[in-house]
Design an enzyme around this catalytic site. Structure first.
Site, PDB file in Angstrom:
ATOM      1  N   GLY A  80       0.836  -1.306   0.219  1.00  0.00           N
ATOM      2  CA  GLY A  80      -0.109   0.057  -0.144  1.00  0.00           C
ATOM      3  C   GLY A  80       0.923   1.096  -0.102  1.00  0.00           C
ATOM      4  CG  ASN A 128      -6.467   2.748   3.663  1.00  0.00           C
ATOM      5  OD1 ASN A 128      -6.904   2.417   2.506  1.00  0.00           O
ATOM      6  ND2 ASN A 128      -5.937   1.970   4.536  1.00  0.00           N
ATOM      7  CG  MET A 130      -5.689   4.007   0.130  1.00  0.00           C
ATOM      8  SD  MET A 130      -5.998   5.859   0.050  1.00  0.00           S
ATOM      9  CE  MET A 130      -4.601   6.257  -1.269  1.00  0.00           C
ATOM     10  N   GLY A 131      -9.353   2.117  -1.942  1.00  0.00           N
ATOM     11  CA  GLY A 131      -9.898   1.330  -2.898  1.00  0.00           C
ATOM     12  C   GLY A 131      -9.054   0.899  -4.009  1.00  0.00           C
ATOM     13  CG  PHE A 132      -7.391  -2.677  -4.324  1.00  0.00           C
ATOM     14  CD1 PHE A 132      -6.170  -2.986  -3.437  1.00  0.00           C
ATOM     15  CD2 PHE A 132      -8.383  -3.552  -4.284  1.00  0.00           C
ATOM     16  CE1 PHE A 132      -6.202  -3.775  -2.811  1.00  0.00           C
ATOM     17  CE2 PHE A 132      -8.009  -4.777  -3.353  1.00  0.00           C
ATOM     18  CZ  PHE A 132      -7.050  -4.853  -2.597  1.00  0.00           C
ATOM     19  CB  SER A 197      -8.481  -4.485   1.065  1.00  0.00           C
ATOM     20  OG  SER A 197      -7.022  -4.308   0.850  1.00  0.00           O
ATOM     21  CG  ASN A 199     -10.828   0.532   2.223  1.00  0.00           C
ATOM     22  OD1 ASN A 199     -11.855   0.878   2.971  1.00  0.00           O
ATOM     23  ND2 ASN A 199      -9.457   0.739   2.323  1.00  0.00           N
ATOM     24  CB  THR A 200     -12.567  -4.041  -3.057  1.00  0.00           C
ATOM     25  OG1 THR A 200     -11.392  -2.902  -3.312  1.00  0.00           O
ATOM     26  CG2 THR A 200     -13.077  -4.549  -4.222  1.00  0.00           C
ATOM     27  CE  LYS A 240      -2.023  -7.177   4.448  1.00  0.00           C
ATOM     28  NZ  LYS A 240      -1.215  -5.846   3.996  1.00  0.00           N
ATOM     29  CG  ASN A 269      -5.434  -5.712   4.674  1.00  0.00           C
ATOM     30  OD1 ASN A 269      -5.457  -4.401   4.825  1.00  0.00           O
ATOM     31  ND2 ASN A 269      -5.397  -6.210   3.389  1.00  0.00           N
ATOM     32  N   GLY A 292      -2.045   1.100  12.205  1.00  0.00           N
ATOM     33  CA  GLY A 292      -1.124   1.680  13.114  1.00  0.00           C
ATOM     34  C   GLY A 292      -1.470   0.996  14.638  1.00  0.00           C
TER      35      GLY A 292
HETATM   36  C1  LIG Z   1      -3.012   3.789   2.939  1.00  0.00           C
HETATM   37  C2  LIG Z   1      -3.023   2.372   2.947  1.00  0.00           C
HETATM   38  C3  LIG Z   1      -3.079   1.623   2.193  1.00  0.00           C
HETATM   39  C4  LIG Z   1      -2.757   0.349   1.937  1.00  0.00           C
HETATM   40  N1  LIG Z   1      -3.087  -0.360   0.918  1.00  0.00           N
HETATM   41  C5  LIG Z   1      -2.987  -2.042   0.952  1.00  0.00           C
HETATM   42  C6  LIG Z   1      -3.131  -2.789  -0.058  1.00  0.00           C
HETATM   43  O1  LIG Z   1      -3.122  -2.253  -1.379  1.00  0.00           O
HETATM   44  N2  LIG Z   1      -3.009  -4.103   0.051  1.00  0.00           N
HETATM   45  C7  LIG Z   1      -2.857  -4.687   1.277  1.00  0.00           C
HETATM   46  O2  LIG Z   1      -2.696  -5.685   1.150  1.00  0.00           O
HETATM   47  N3  LIG Z   1      -2.665  -3.818   2.427  1.00  0.00           N
HETATM   48  C8  LIG Z   1      -2.821  -2.501   2.326  1.00  0.00           C
HETATM   49  N4  LIG Z   1      -2.763  -1.722   3.433  1.00  0.00           N
HETATM   50  C9  LIG Z   1      -2.215  -2.417   4.748  1.00  0.00           C
HETATM   51  C10 LIG Z   1      -1.168  -2.444   5.175  1.00  0.00           C
HETATM   52  O3  LIG Z   1      -0.278  -3.105   4.164  1.00  0.00           O
HETATM   53  C11 LIG Z   1      -0.874  -3.146   6.643  1.00  0.00           C
HETATM   54  O4  LIG Z   1      -1.348  -4.443   6.553  1.00  0.00           O
HETATM   55  C12 LIG Z   1      -1.715  -2.349   7.621  1.00  0.00           C
HETATM   56  O5  LIG Z   1      -1.642  -1.089   7.337  1.00  0.00           O
HETATM   57  C13 LIG Z   1      -1.231  -2.787   9.107  1.00  0.00           C
HETATM   58  O6  LIG Z   1      -0.100  -2.210   9.278  1.00  0.00           O
HETATM   59  P1  LIG Z   1       0.722  -1.055   9.871  1.00  0.00           P
HETATM   60  O7  LIG Z   1      -0.097  -0.866  11.329  1.00  0.00           O
HETATM   61  O8  LIG Z   1       1.938  -0.989  10.150  1.00  0.00           O
HETATM   62  O9  LIG Z   1       0.232   0.279   8.993  1.00  0.00           O
HETATM   63  C14 LIG Z   1      -2.672  -0.386   3.452  1.00  0.00           C
HETATM   64  C15 LIG Z   1      -2.522   0.440   4.351  1.00  0.00           C
HETATM   65  C16 LIG Z   1      -2.658   1.763   4.301  1.00  0.00           C
HETATM   66  C17 LIG Z   1      -2.417   2.601   5.643  1.00  0.00           C
END
Ligand SMILES: Cc1cc2nc3c(=O)[nH]c(=O)nc-3n(C[C@H](O)[C@H](O)[C@H](O)COP(=O)(O)O)c2cc1C
Length: 384
Positions: A80, A128, A130-132, A197, A199-200, A240, A269, A292
């Site tokens: 992401g 977030n 974002m929606g891929f 995710s 968001n889809t 995942k 995720n 986070g």
């Molecule tokens: C803005 C944003 C976009 C993300 N996009 C993806 C994604 O495209 N595919 C995915 O598997 N995880 C995505 N994630 C999830 C992260 O890979 C991770 O699993 C999640 O944020 C937890 O880790 P963290 O607490 O270190 O952020 C995204 C996270 C954020 C904040």
């Protein structure tokens, strides 16, 4: 303490005291886009790349061998952050041992309307939806071809996060995932099937037994045929998972993933839950996946459960709320062989990797453990 280490510590402080307050003033997504773009620019020039490596890259190694590859230490970039794979040179310079690019979907997508990324600094959390948003498998193939032609094969393993195009019905999801896998096979060291995710629409339904089997089988088939074409071993395919499920559902998914031939699991995720002890912040009312610090404990509990359920035999990649070496150690001793972060970079800055690796090294020495692999799942061994 050598000069480069001291400099790394100073840069962490500079980031927290000066740069982070400035970034907080910017729209979250814009700040993110600018940071990734700056990293790309700075590391496409040999001199500035060298200088960045000098400040941020740790010389310490804590080798971990997984899926037949040696990782110089366990800490990589979560999916992401670099959706287009545009700063591949940069992540190595910041000291990461592997990078997961994407999520990439078969078709190009703009994602959800903006704003769609929110920062709650008081909670060290992001939300977030974002929606891929991503260039799609075809453009990604082109980007990576150009990158590999210009710079050669990256120094660190490249993982690709596979998403599903919004336009593709869930019934055809297997074809969407496996098409992207096939298109990007030659550039990729490890694939991660992302069915988690939030968001889809209905994506998480693909975590159901039948749906998941179909997707994994389709990806394995393409993997096998590419492996024959290129006369190279098949790539590890991981799954995942989301943190929003019961342990019973989790066990079902892990069983399907193991039985179907997945090589491991990425946990976890983002979460749709807001049921945490949080500092009040209007941002928390935004729809989307929360990441986070608040996610840290849930994700660690998932890792512990998977490790116990599989007797430590199914490799786990731990992600969720890693902000420092203590958090990293917590994930590893819970059962994660490798770890990743996204939000940690936003709140702690670019020296995160070197400070985590240094901290893990210290923890190993304090606990009298020879190498990191012995620390994986340590809490389970101690309680036996
Ligand atoms: C803005 C944003 C976009 C993300 N996009 C993806 C994604 O495209 N595919 C995915 O598997 N995880 C995505 N994630 C999830 C992260 O890979 C991770 O699993 C999640 O944020 C937890 O880790 P963290 O607490 O270190 O952020 C995204 C996270 C954020 C904040």
């Amino acid at each position: 303490m050598n000069d480069a280490v001291a400099e790394g510590k100073t840069m962490g402080l500079v980031y927290r005291l000066l740069l982070r307050p400035l970034l907080v003033l910017q729209d979250s997504e814009r700040a993110h886009t600018r940071s990734v773009r700056s990293l790309r620019l700075l590391t496409s020039n040999r001199v500035t790349k060298y200088l960045i490596s000098l400040v941020y890259k740790t010389r310490k190694t804590l080798p971990v061998t997984l899926f037949g590859t040696e990782y110089k230490h366990p800490f990589g970039l979560a999916a992401g952050m670099d959706k287009k794979g545009e700063a591949i040179n940069g992540w190595d310079s910041l000291g990461l041992s592997f990078v997961e690019i994407g999520g990439v979907t078969m078709l190009e997508q703009t994602g959800n309307p903006k704003p769609r990324m929110f920062r709650s600094t008081s909670n060290k959390a992001l939300i977030n939806r974002m929606g891929f948003n991503n260039p799609g498998s075809e453009n990604m193939h082109e980007n990576l071809t150009k990158h590999f032609d210009k710079y050669g094969k990256p120094k660190i393993p490249i993982w690709v996060n596979l998403g599903k195009s919004k336009l593709t019905e869930n019934a055809d999801a297997h074809m969407d995932y496996s098409t992207t896998l096939g298109k990007l096979w030659e550039f990729t060291d490890v694939f991660v099937i992302n069915v988690s995710s939030p968001n889809t629409p209905n994506l998480r339904d693909l975590q159901g037994e039948e749906e998941l089997k179909k997707i994994i089988n389709s990806c394995l088939e393409v993997n096998e045929s590419k492996s024959m074409d290129y006369q190279l071993p098949p790539k590890p395919i991981l799954i995942k998972i989301a943190p929003d499920m019961t342990f019973e559902q989790l066990e079902q998914i892990i069983t399907v993933a193991m039985d179907s031939g997945c090589a491991g699991v990425v946990a976890t995720n983002t979460t749709v839950s807001r049921d945490f002890d949080l500092v009040e912040d209007a941002k928390l009312g935004e729809k989307g996946g929360l990441s986070g610090l608040p996610l840290k404990t849930t994700s660690t509990e998932f890792i512990k459960h998977i490790y116990r359920f599989t007797d430590g035999k199914f490799p786990i990649i731990g992600v969720g709320g890693i902000m420092d070496a203590d958090d990293a150690w917590e994930k590893i001793t819970a059962g994660a062989s490798l770890i990743q972060a996204y939000s940690g970079f936003v709140f702690e800055g670019p020296s995160l990797a070197s400070s985590i690796v240094r901290g893990l090294d210290r923890k190993l020495r304090d606990s009298g453990i020879k190498d990191l692999e012995q620390a994986v799942g340590l809490i389970h061994k101690e309680s036996n």
